[in-house]
Write a protein that holds these residues in place. Structure first.
Motif, PDB file in Angstrom:
ATOM      1  N   MET A 152      -6.582  11.043  18.767  1.00  0.00           N
ATOM      2  CA  MET A 152      -7.126  11.254  17.422  1.00  0.00           C
ATOM      3  C   MET A 152      -7.705   9.937  16.923  1.00  0.00           C
ATOM      4  O   MET A 152      -7.052   8.908  16.915  1.00  0.00           O
ATOM      5  CB  MET A 152      -5.961  11.734  16.565  1.00  0.00           C
ATOM      6  N   ASP A 187     -10.719   6.778  12.333  1.00  0.00           N
ATOM      7  CA  ASP A 187     -11.801   6.382  11.453  1.00  0.00           C
ATOM      8  C   ASP A 187     -11.490   6.663   9.999  1.00  0.00           C
ATOM      9  O   ASP A 187     -12.100   6.130   9.097  1.00  0.00           O
ATOM     10  CB  ASP A 187     -13.073   7.118  11.831  1.00  0.00           C
ATOM     11  N   SER A 193     -11.135  10.554  23.699  1.00  0.00           N
ATOM     12  CA  SER A 193     -10.425  11.758  24.141  1.00  0.00           C
ATOM     13  C   SER A 193     -11.351  12.690  24.921  1.00  0.00           C
ATOM     14  O   SER A 193     -12.583  12.630  24.787  1.00  0.00           O
ATOM     15  CB  SER A 193      -9.865  12.488  22.931  1.00  0.00           C
ATOM     16  N   SER A 205     -13.580  14.852  22.547  1.00  0.00           N
ATOM     17  CA  SER A 205     -14.795  14.176  22.063  1.00  0.00           C
ATOM     18  C   SER A 205     -15.778  13.977  23.204  1.00  0.00           C
ATOM     19  O   SER A 205     -16.991  14.109  23.019  1.00  0.00           O
ATOM     20  CB  SER A 205     -14.448  12.812  21.457  1.00  0.00           C
ATOM     21  N   LEU A 253     -12.187   9.183  29.715  1.00  0.00           N
ATOM     22  CA  LEU A 253     -11.448  10.057  28.802  1.00  0.00           C
ATOM     23  C   LEU A 253      -9.937   9.997  29.026  1.00  0.00           C
ATOM     24  O   LEU A 253      -9.421   9.015  29.518  1.00  0.00           O
ATOM     25  CB  LEU A 253     -12.004  11.473  28.947  1.00  0.00           C
ATOM     26  N   GLU A 304      -1.551  15.286  27.209  1.00  0.00           N
ATOM     27  CA  GLU A 304      -1.383  13.841  27.077  1.00  0.00           C
ATOM     28  C   GLU A 304      -0.689  13.515  25.758  1.00  0.00           C
ATOM     29  O   GLU A 304      -1.075  14.012  24.707  1.00  0.00           O
ATOM     30  CB  GLU A 304      -2.778  13.186  27.094  1.00  0.00           C
TER      31      GLU A 304
HETATM   32  P1  NAD Z   1     -11.293  10.089  20.003  1.00  0.00           P
HETATM   33  O1  NAD Z   1     -12.135  10.782  20.992  1.00  0.00           O
HETATM   34  O2  NAD Z   1     -10.779  10.894  18.878  1.00  0.00           O
HETATM   35  O3  NAD Z   1     -12.086   8.858  19.374  1.00  0.00           O
HETATM   36  C1  NAD Z   1     -12.507   7.723  20.122  1.00  0.00           C
HETATM   37  C2  NAD Z   1     -13.621   7.031  19.357  1.00  0.00           C
HETATM   38  O4  NAD Z   1     -14.776   7.814  19.497  1.00  0.00           O
HETATM   39  C3  NAD Z   1     -13.382   6.904  17.849  1.00  0.00           C
HETATM   40  O5  NAD Z   1     -13.759   5.636  17.429  1.00  0.00           O
HETATM   41  C4  NAD Z   1     -14.278   7.976  17.249  1.00  0.00           C
HETATM   42  O6  NAD Z   1     -14.786   7.609  15.996  1.00  0.00           O
HETATM   43  C5  NAD Z   1     -15.379   8.028  18.252  1.00  0.00           C
HETATM   44  N1  NAD Z   1     -16.066   9.305  18.322  1.00  0.00           N
HETATM   45  C6  NAD Z   1     -15.522  10.511  18.498  1.00  0.00           C
HETATM   46  N2  NAD Z   1     -16.490  11.441  18.544  1.00  0.00           N
HETATM   47  C7  NAD Z   1     -17.661  10.786  18.429  1.00  0.00           C
HETATM   48  C8  NAD Z   1     -19.024  11.185  18.411  1.00  0.00           C
HETATM   49  N3  NAD Z   1     -19.393  12.455  18.546  1.00  0.00           N
HETATM   50  N4  NAD Z   1     -19.965  10.233  18.280  1.00  0.00           N
HETATM   51  C9  NAD Z   1     -19.624   8.951  18.162  1.00  0.00           C
HETATM   52  N5  NAD Z   1     -18.364   8.515  18.147  1.00  0.00           N
HETATM   53  C10 NAD Z   1     -17.394   9.420  18.277  1.00  0.00           C
HETATM   54  O7  NAD Z   1     -10.127   9.414  20.834  1.00  0.00           O
HETATM   55  P2  NAD Z   1      -8.839   8.709  20.292  1.00  0.00           P
HETATM   56  O8  NAD Z   1      -7.811   9.745  20.160  1.00  0.00           O
HETATM   57  O9  NAD Z   1      -9.112   7.850  19.127  1.00  0.00           O
HETATM   58  O10 NAD Z   1      -8.491   7.767  21.551  1.00  0.00           O
HETATM   59  C11 NAD Z   1      -7.495   8.061  22.421  1.00  0.00           C
HETATM   60  C12 NAD Z   1      -8.035   8.823  23.609  1.00  0.00           C
HETATM   61  O11 NAD Z   1      -8.913   8.001  24.320  1.00  0.00           O
HETATM   62  C13 NAD Z   1      -6.941   9.214  24.575  1.00  0.00           C
HETATM   63  O12 NAD Z   1      -7.138  10.534  25.021  1.00  0.00           O
HETATM   64  C14 NAD Z   1      -7.120   8.255  25.721  1.00  0.00           C
HETATM   65  O13 NAD Z   1      -6.677   8.719  26.943  1.00  0.00           O
HETATM   66  C15 NAD Z   1      -8.596   8.024  25.694  1.00  0.00           C
HETATM   67  N6  NAD Z   1      -8.910   6.736  26.320  1.00  0.00           N
HETATM   68  C16 NAD Z   1      -9.458   6.738  27.552  1.00  0.00           C
HETATM   69  C17 NAD Z   1      -9.731   5.536  28.199  1.00  0.00           C
HETATM   70  C18 NAD Z   1     -10.350   5.511  29.563  1.00  0.00           C
HETATM   71  O14 NAD Z   1     -10.828   4.468  29.974  1.00  0.00           O
HETATM   72  N7  NAD Z   1     -10.360   6.601  30.299  1.00  0.00           N
HETATM   73  C19 NAD Z   1      -9.439   4.337  27.563  1.00  0.00           C
HETATM   74  C20 NAD Z   1      -8.873   4.375  26.302  1.00  0.00           C
HETATM   75  C21 NAD Z   1      -8.621   5.589  25.675  1.00  0.00           C
END
Ligand code: NAD
Length: 537
Positions: free
Chosen positions: A1, A4, A253, A256, A275, A406
């Motif tokens: 999540m 922001d 995530s 997203s 992701l 997760e």
């Molecule tokens: P999230 O997808 O909710 O948000 C991540 C970021 O993306 C936030 O800053 C959000 O504002 C931005 N975002 C989301 N949708 C967007 C869009 N349409 N356009 C532009 N920006 C957008 O993820 P989260 O929950 O904040 O982060 C945790 C997740 O990230 C976990 O599932 C984790 O496994 C994953 N993650 C993966 C890696 C990897 O390298 N595979 C690394 C770190 C985190």
């Protein structure tokens, strides 16, 4: 999540844990200076972030609008042209200077990361190390990847063929809050090295750390506007970031990531998606139990489990299960949890209230449905508002949320297995495929099992750092864990547009004057046979 949303600054600060007040390096002047680097109008709306250790207000940041994003891209497009024309040796010098600055000023970065994310100093240090490795690697290997390459021509000697690598243009990098320096600067460094400009949206919660890296890169010599940062919700500025991008680098995530992939498909631009995961560790029956137990601690609890490559499922050979669990639980119970800006703490805080809610809900759901808590299992409000104990669960069964979803927190489920086939089958029983870890007394056996695990990286007798730190090799996810890779050749070539220039000399593909089509066909057929017979590839 994503975090922001404006974090509730009204949350009453928890009793200040020892050493958790902001360190001296994080002066209001520094925070203000970094905030001023966000691309936003002077009268922009503001967002206030909170320090995870205490819940107290941390940074007051301007919020960018879609119009600000458009402006950033317009300036980036102009800047990118001269940046792409800058020699590789100049780009290399800037990257190496950035490397030196990051190492020299690491205390500032460590303080910022701890204040914004709540992680321990040791976890933050890994990010500094990561950025140094990445900058050095791409600086020193840029020419190898980017310089024009001769390729075999269509007709030996007569076709002069060259592969060129052009930058994509302006790359959007969207980076999350869990590894605020690694994810923000690491992906930008590779894109910049390839001659792109970057417009980046770091997660609001950890924007200061990202802005700090931007400031250092400018100090190292990167021209203004080649790398810019905006702050805001995905729902507000995500559209403008996608509509203007020539390439999208997204970390976050899976939910997203799917939306980003759909939008990138509509625009026919490339996207690299890093992701989520539900990463597995397999302990084989010949593993050194003490080392594997140390490895499990290192694998499950870094950054309080808010690490995409950390382990949430542990499969242990039945014959050693009890001994392994005893060793793992004993180590976990000794971990020092807390908030301090020094190296004395083992496990830090979660980063935002929604993470605490998820972790609590996953553990409570599992326990209500019959899981056994072997260690941890509860929040620690006495240490700060977002602390949660490193938690080991047994008797986890399908139907419990964390069995397949997760958690992204310090929670691991231990299972046992009877045969290696069964262990691999269980480890692979997930749509994800990001990282895995295999422990064995035999390196060869461990590597053989590793090759059968459906994951983009598999570490043998190590948790995640061996593969992550192997910067020359690709890093990324299979299945629902993503598309594309960072690190190595993939990590930079994805930011380029390949172009083949083939110059045909003397004779082309049409029959020369005076030769009939039949003779020409026979000559071509003969030539092809010779090419095969002489072993030409
Ligand atoms: P999230 O997808 O909710 O948000 C991540 C970021 O993306 C936030 O800053 C959000 O504002 C931005 N975002 C989301 N949708 C967007 C869009 N349409 N356009 C532009 N920006 C957008 O993820 P989260 O929950 O904040 O982060 C945790 C997740 O990230 C976990 O599932 C984790 O496994 C994953 N993650 C993966 C890696 C990897 O390298 N595979 C690394 C770190 C985190």
């Amino acid at each position: 999540m994503a975090t922001d949303a404006i974090l509730p600054t009204t949350t009453p600060p928890a009793p200040a844990a020892h050493g958790s007040v902001l360190p001296a390096s994080l002066t209001p002047a520094l925070i203000e200076r970094l905030a001023a680097r966000v691309v936003a109008a002077p009268d922009a709306a503001r967002v206030v972030t909170s320090a995870p250790y205490t819940g107290a207000p941390l940074a007051d940041l301007p919020v960018s609008t879609p119009g600000d994003v458009e402006d950033a891209f317009a300036r980036a497009r102009v800047a990118q042209k001269s940046w792409a024309a800058t020699s590789l040796s100049r780009r290399k010098k800037i990257l190496l200077r950035f490397h030196d600055l990051v190492l020299a000023r690491q205390d500032e970065a460590l303080d910022l990361m701890q204040a914004e994310n709540g992680k321990t100093r040791r976890d933050a240090l890994l990010e500094v190390v990561d950025i140094a490795i990445t900058s050095r690697y791409y600086a020193r290997n840029a020419a190898r990847y980017l310089e024009p390459k001769r390729r075999r021509g269509a007709i030996p000697l007569l076709t002069h063929t060259t592969e060129l690598r052009h930058p994509k243009g302006v790359v959007t990098v969207v980076s999350p809050w869990n590894y605020p320096l690694s994810m923000a600067a690491g992906d930008a460094v590779a894109a910049l090295t390839a001659g792109n400009a970057v417009v980046q949206k770091p997660d609001t919660q950890t924007a200061l750390t990202a802005l700090w890296s931007l400031e250092l890169m400018r100090e190292a010599g990167l021209p203004a506007d080649v790398w810019q940062m905006v702050v805001g919700r995905g729902s507000s500025i995500g559209g403008a970031l996608m509509d203007n991008a020539d390439y999208m680098m997204f970390t976050g995530s899976t939910a997203s990531g799917r939306k980003i992939a759909r939008d990138a498909g509509e625009r026919l631009i490339g996207a690299s998606l890093e992701l989520g995961g539900k990463n597995a560790m397999i302990v084989l029956d010949d593993a050194d139990i003490e080392k594997a137990a140390d490895g499990a601690v290192a694998a499950c609890f870094p950054s309080a489990g808010q690490l995409c490559v950390s382990i949430e499922r542990l499969y242990v050979a039945e014959s050693i299960r009890d001994r392994f669990v005893a060793a793992f639980v004993a180590r976990t119970e000794q971990l020092k949890i807390g908030a301090a800006y020094d190296y004395g703490i083992d496990v830090g805080s979660l980063t935002n209230p929604s993470q605490l809610r998820t972790v609590t809900a996953h553990v409570d759901d599992a326990v209500a449905k019959g899981a056994t808590v072997l260690a941890g299992g509860k929040a620690r409000p006495d240490l700060g508002p977002l602390f949660y104990e490193p938690t080991i669960l047994a008797d986890v069964t399908p139907g419990m949320t964390l069995h397949e979803h997760e958690t992204f927190g310090p929670v691991v489920s231990v299972y046992s297995y009877r045969s290696v086939d069964e262990a691999i089958e269980q480890a692979n029983a997930t749509p994800y495929g990001l990282n895995a870890s295999v422990w064995s007394g035999s390196g060869a056996r461990g590597r053989a099992v590793a090759a059968r695990v459906h994951a983009g990286t598999v570490n043998v007798n190590e948790a995640f750092a061996a593969a992550w730190g192997s910067i020359d090799a690709p890093m990324g996810g299979m299945g629902d864990s993503g598309l594309g890779r960072r690190h190595g050749a993939d990590g930079i070539l994805k930011y380029t547009e390949p172009q083949t220039v083939a110059h045909q000399r003397v004779q082309g593909f049409t029959p020369p004057a005076g030769i009939s089509p039949e003779t020409w066909a026979a000559l071509l057929t003969g030539a092809l046979k010779v090419l095969k017979a002489t072993g030409v590839r």
